[in-house]
Design a protein around this motif. Structure first.
Motif, mmCIF file in Angstrom:
data_model
loop_
_atom_site.group_PDB
_atom_site.id
_atom_site.type_symbol
_atom_site.label_atom_id
_atom_site.label_comp_id
_atom_site.label_asym_id
_atom_site.label_seq_id
_atom_site.Cartn_x
_atom_site.Cartn_y
_atom_site.Cartn_z
ATOM 1 N N MET A 1 0.426 36.494 -64.005
ATOM 2 C CA MET A 1 0.224 37.549 -64.997
ATOM 3 C C MET A 1 0.251 38.900 -64.294
ATOM 4 S SD MET A 1 -2.798 37.828 -67.825
ATOM 5 C CE MET A 1 -2.613 38.928 -69.210
ATOM 6 N N LYS A 2 0.919 39.879 -64.915
ATOM 7 C CA LYS A 2 1.091 41.180 -64.292
ATOM 8 C C LYS A 2 0.241 42.223 -65.033
ATOM 9 C CE LYS A 2 5.037 41.985 -62.479
ATOM 10 N NZ LYS A 2 6.475 42.279 -62.249
ATOM 11 N N VAL A 3 -0.596 42.935 -64.283
ATOM 12 C CA VAL A 3 -1.469 43.980 -64.830
ATOM 13 C C VAL A 3 -0.875 45.342 -64.497
ATOM 14 C CG1 VAL A 3 -3.773 45.015 -64.780
ATOM 15 C CG2 VAL A 3 -3.520 42.535 -64.601
ATOM 16 N N GLY A 4 -0.754 46.211 -65.509
ATOM 17 C CA GLY A 4 -0.172 47.524 -65.308
ATOM 18 C C GLY A 4 -1.174 48.647 -65.458
ATOM 19 N N VAL A 5 -1.071 49.660 -64.596
ATOM 20 C CA VAL A 5 -1.963 50.824 -64.635
ATOM 21 C C VAL A 5 -1.111 52.095 -64.707
ATOM 22 C CG1 VAL A 5 -3.852 52.052 -63.498
ATOM 23 C CG2 VAL A 5 -3.617 49.566 -63.199
ATOM 24 N N VAL B 1 6.059 50.501 -65.779
ATOM 25 C CA VAL B 1 4.762 49.829 -65.971
ATOM 26 C C VAL B 1 4.715 49.150 -67.336
ATOM 27 C CG1 VAL B 1 2.267 50.159 -66.164
ATOM 28 C CG2 VAL B 1 3.549 51.426 -64.442
ATOM 29 N N TYR B 2 5.038 49.901 -68.393
ATOM 30 C CA TYR B 2 4.983 49.345 -69.746
ATOM 31 C C TYR B 2 6.035 48.251 -69.956
ATOM 32 C CZ TYR B 2 1.764 53.079 -71.090
ATOM 33 O OH TYR B 2 0.687 53.913 -71.178
ATOM 34 N N GLY B 3 7.153 48.390 -69.275
ATOM 35 C CA GLY B 3 8.216 47.405 -69.445
ATOM 36 C C GLY B 3 7.922 46.073 -68.791
ATOM 37 N N GLU B 4 7.225 46.081 -67.656
ATOM 38 C CA GLU B 4 7.015 44.846 -66.883
ATOM 39 C C GLU B 4 5.639 44.202 -67.076
ATOM 40 O OE1 GLU B 4 7.995 45.042 -62.776
ATOM 41 O OE2 GLU B 4 9.758 46.323 -63.064
ATOM 42 N N ALA B 5 4.614 44.991 -67.346
ATOM 43 C CA ALA B 5 3.235 44.464 -67.351
ATOM 44 C C ALA B 5 2.938 43.612 -68.585
ATOM 45 C CB ALA B 5 2.243 45.610 -67.262
ATOM 46 N N ASP B 6 2.135 42.581 -68.378
ATOM 47 C CA ASP B 6 1.646 41.752 -69.491
ATOM 48 C C ASP B 6 0.369 42.351 -70.074
ATOM 49 O OD1 ASP B 6 3.563 39.538 -69.037
ATOM 50 O OD2 ASP B 6 2.467 39.362 -67.144
ATOM 51 N N LEU B 7 -0.406 42.999 -69.215
ATOM 52 C CA LEU B 7 -1.686 43.580 -69.626
ATOM 53 C C LEU B 7 -1.784 45.002 -69.084
ATOM 54 C CD1 LEU B 7 -5.145 41.803 -69.565
ATOM 55 C CD2 LEU B 7 -4.916 44.139 -68.751
ATOM 56 N N ILE B 8 -2.037 45.958 -69.969
ATOM 57 C CA ILE B 8 -2.137 47.364 -69.592
ATOM 58 C C ILE B 8 -3.605 47.794 -69.607
ATOM 59 C CG2 ILE B 8 -1.560 49.740 -70.243
ATOM 60 C CD1 ILE B 8 0.863 48.252 -69.293
ATOM 61 N N VAL B 9 -4.047 48.417 -68.536
ATOM 62 C CA VAL B 9 -5.404 48.963 -68.482
ATOM 63 C C VAL B 9 -5.305 50.485 -68.469
ATOM 64 C CG1 VAL B 9 -7.573 49.082 -67.202
ATOM 65 C CG2 VAL B 9 -6.245 46.966 -67.194
ATOM 66 N N VAL C 1 -0.832 43.119 -73.870
ATOM 67 C CA VAL C 1 -2.262 43.340 -74.117
ATOM 68 C C VAL C 1 -2.634 44.725 -73.603
ATOM 69 C CG1 VAL C 1 -4.614 42.534 -73.653
ATOM 70 C CG2 VAL C 1 -2.749 40.877 -73.899
ATOM 71 N N LEU C 2 -3.385 45.457 -74.405
ATOM 72 C CA LEU C 2 -3.844 46.797 -74.026
ATOM 73 C C LEU C 2 -5.363 46.850 -74.061
ATOM 74 C CD1 LEU C 2 -3.460 49.907 -73.557
ATOM 75 C CD2 LEU C 2 -3.398 50.128 -76.065
ATOM 76 N N VAL C 3 -5.960 47.386 -72.994
ATOM 77 C CA VAL C 3 -7.408 47.616 -72.952
ATOM 78 C C VAL C 3 -7.629 49.101 -72.706
ATOM 79 C CG1 VAL C 3 -9.590 47.019 -71.862
ATOM 80 C CG2 VAL C 3 -7.751 45.328 -71.940
ATOM 81 N N CYS C 4 -8.420 49.747 -73.569
ATOM 82 C CA CYS C 4 -8.680 51.186 -73.415
ATOM 83 C C CYS C 4 -9.811 51.604 -74.346
ATOM 84 C CB CYS C 4 -7.425 52.006 -73.734
ATOM 85 S SG CYS C 4 -6.912 51.901 -75.463
ATOM 86 N N PHE C 5 -10.168 52.879 -74.301
ATOM 87 C CA PHE C 5 -11.041 53.468 -75.307
ATOM 88 C C PHE C 5 -10.150 53.909 -76.463
ATOM 89 C CE2 PHE C 5 -13.963 54.310 -71.675
ATOM 90 C CZ PHE C 5 -15.099 53.734 -72.211
ATOM 91 N N TYR D 1 -15.698 52.280 -64.346
ATOM 92 C CA TYR D 1 -14.814 51.794 -65.407
ATOM 93 C C TYR D 1 -13.960 50.634 -64.907
ATOM 94 C CZ TYR D 1 -11.308 51.928 -69.142
ATOM 95 O OH TYR D 1 -10.473 51.595 -70.188
ATOM 96 N N SER D 2 -13.438 50.776 -63.698
ATOM 97 C CA SER D 2 -12.598 49.749 -63.098
ATOM 98 C C SER D 2 -13.356 48.434 -62.926
ATOM 99 C CB SER D 2 -12.081 50.249 -61.745
ATOM 100 O OG SER D 2 -11.203 49.319 -61.158
ATOM 101 N N ARG D 3 -14.602 48.514 -62.514
ATOM 102 C CA ARG D 3 -15.410 47.299 -62.365
ATOM 103 C C ARG D 3 -15.642 46.632 -63.720
ATOM 104 N NH1 ARG D 3 -19.871 49.816 -58.100
ATOM 105 N NH2 ARG D 3 -18.450 49.925 -56.291
ATOM 106 N N ASN D 4 -15.888 47.444 -64.745
ATOM 107 C CA ASN D 4 -16.038 46.890 -66.092
ATOM 108 C C ASN D 4 -14.754 46.186 -66.524
ATOM 109 O OD1 ASN D 4 -17.907 49.812 -67.020
ATOM 110 N ND2 ASN D 4 -18.740 47.775 -66.639
ATOM 111 N N MET D 5 -13.610 46.803 -66.233
ATOM 112 C CA MET D 5 -12.323 46.227 -66.615
ATOM 113 C C MET D 5 -12.044 44.918 -65.871
ATOM 114 S SD MET D 5 -11.275 48.123 -69.032
ATOM 115 C CE MET D 5 -13.043 48.117 -69.388
#
Length: 442
Positions: free
Chosen positions: A1-5, A63-71, A89-93, A376-380
């Motif tokens: 799984m690929k995570v994108g930032v 990043v948006y093109g390749e990642a499975d999950l965006i933080v 998948v997107l995680v954010c405020f 924030y990163s630790r929470n993520m």
């Protein structure tokens, strides 16, 4: 799984979704991490991410093109949503009830969305609670903003020129941000006062050195002043026997010896405990409000932190209260992004009214980007760990982490606001419908 930032592009947003420390942990857990160049600004540089095992992307599109999950930290723009793909998948405020159109656009794009404002208040979810992490930073920073704006010392200081009084500070709202503001102001040497409508917050505020504004305490103090102790003096036969050395005759009768009202006080304490469990009565809250209006006139700094995600901030400080403050006083409204707690506040501006400065700072945690990003990163990391599962074979040395969404799980069910093309929360759907009706009415 690929995570994108991706790099945050919102105005004044200096935080980043993941820091190198967390990237290193994710890589060890079997994730690939793709970070847009410059995402960590000048405090988490590209080389740090590469050393942690991340791949550096040349732009957001990669990043948006390749990642499975965006933080991310801030909610995505229309342009960013346009670069996302179905199943991502997107995680954010995001604050869905305030920005329902953004949620709708993401749902239409087939993106699964986790909103940090929706984290449940449970012990299991504490490690993922970015809202509390940012609230603590915001409370600390708004105390410093208030102290920096005030044209006085905060602590009491004695100098060769005389002694200056400590500043009086009132904090509205005793949640994470409010408690941190109380703690910071107390450490700076201020006389801190606090108020909240929830009974359980009184002990919390007092434990950090604040005086909690409570009309019942005020009434008790007045009653104690009225009921001064009077020493018992025997009279008549009792006085004669006492003078002859028979002091037992000098004691009052048993019904007088027991402090009058003692039994009633015990009953009152029991009833107060029951009342606190149920919340304070409307009558008490009304008396508290009167006392707040009286006490605010003595304040040098007022910090408001009352905020409920997904709703407009309650108005706690009206025009009359502002005008009752001393010249040179300062109000710091931490709820500026949701309409503010002060009637005269303007988001992102400093308003001066009747010689009182009213500050409406935006994105206060972003003013402490290094530690804000770290927490924030630790929470993520903890959230990613919660929504994924290692699917590798037992014989394999490499981990294969994949998304695993169990909507029977309270954290996943509550935080996931869009999935499989649908908006999952009634309050967001209702907000979207209201926005559509308003648009048609225009």
């Amino acid at each position: 799984m690929k995570v994108g930032v991706p790099k945050e592009i919102a105005e004044d947003e200096t935080r980043v979704g993941l820091v190198p420390e967390t990237v290193g942990k994710l890589v060890k857990d079997g994730f690939e991490v793709l970070v847009e160049t410059g995402a960590g600004r000048n405090y988490n540089i590209d080389e740090n991410y590469e050393e942690a095992g991340a791949k550096i992307a040349s732009d957001a599109g990669e990043v948006y093109g390749e990642a499975d999950l965006i933080v991310k930290v801030a909610k995505p723009t229309e342009d960013e949503i346009g670069q996302m793909h179905e199943g991502q998948v997107l995680v954010c405020f995001l604050n869905g009830p305030i920005f329902p159109e953004t949620v709708e656009a993401l749902a239409n794009a087939g993106v699964t969305v986790f909103s940090n404002e929706m984290v449940p208040r449970t012990s299991v979810a504490q490690a993922m609670d970015a809202l509390s992490s940012m609230g603590s930073i915001a409370g600390y920073k708004c105390a410093l903003i208030g102290a920096d704006t005030l044209g006085k010392y905060v602590p009491m200081l004695t100098t060769a020129a005389g002694t200056t009084k400590a500043a009086n500070v009132m904090v509205f709202g005793v949640a994470v941000a409010g408690l941190q503001a109380i703690s910071t102001m107390h450490q700076l040497g201020a006389n801190v006062f606090a108020y909240d409508i929830r009974p359980e917050t009184k002990e919390q505020a007092e434990s950090l050195g604040a005086t909690f504004i409570d009309s019942e305490d005020e009434q008790e103090d007045e009653q104690e002043e009225e009921d001064e102790f009077e020493e018992y003096e025997p009279e008549g036969f009792s006085k004669l026997m006492a003078s002859l050395g028979f002091y037992s005759f000098a004691e009052p009768s048993r019904d007088e010896y027991i402090v009058e009202g003692e039994e009633e006080e015990e009953e009152e304490e029991d009833s107060e405990e029951e009342e606190e469990d149920e919340g304070w009565s409307d009558e008490k809250l009304e008396e508290d409000q009167k006392l707040v209006r009286e006490r605010i006139q003595e304040m040098d700094i007022v910090i408001t932190t009352a905020l409920v995600p997904g709703t407009e901030a309650p108005k706690l400080v009206d025009k009359d209260m502002v005008e009752s403050l001393k010249p040179g006083s300062v109000i710091v409204d931490l709820a500026a992004e949701s309409g503010g707690n002060c009637e005269l506040m303007e988001a992102g501006e400093t308003v001066e009214h009747e010689n009182v400065k009213i500050l409406g700072p935006l994105n206060v945690p972003g003013r402490v980007p290094i530690h804000a990003s770290q927490l924030y990163s630790r929470n993520m990391y903890n959230l990613i760990d919660h929504i994924t599962e290692d699917k590798s074979d037992e014989d394999s040395d490499e981990k294969d982490s994949q998304l695993e969404l169990d909507f029977e799980d309270e954290i996943i069910d509550t935080m996931c606001i869009a999935h499989d093309g649908e908006i999952r929360h009634d309050d967001i759907r209702e907000a979207l419908q209201s926005a559509s009706e308003e648009s048609e009415a225009r």
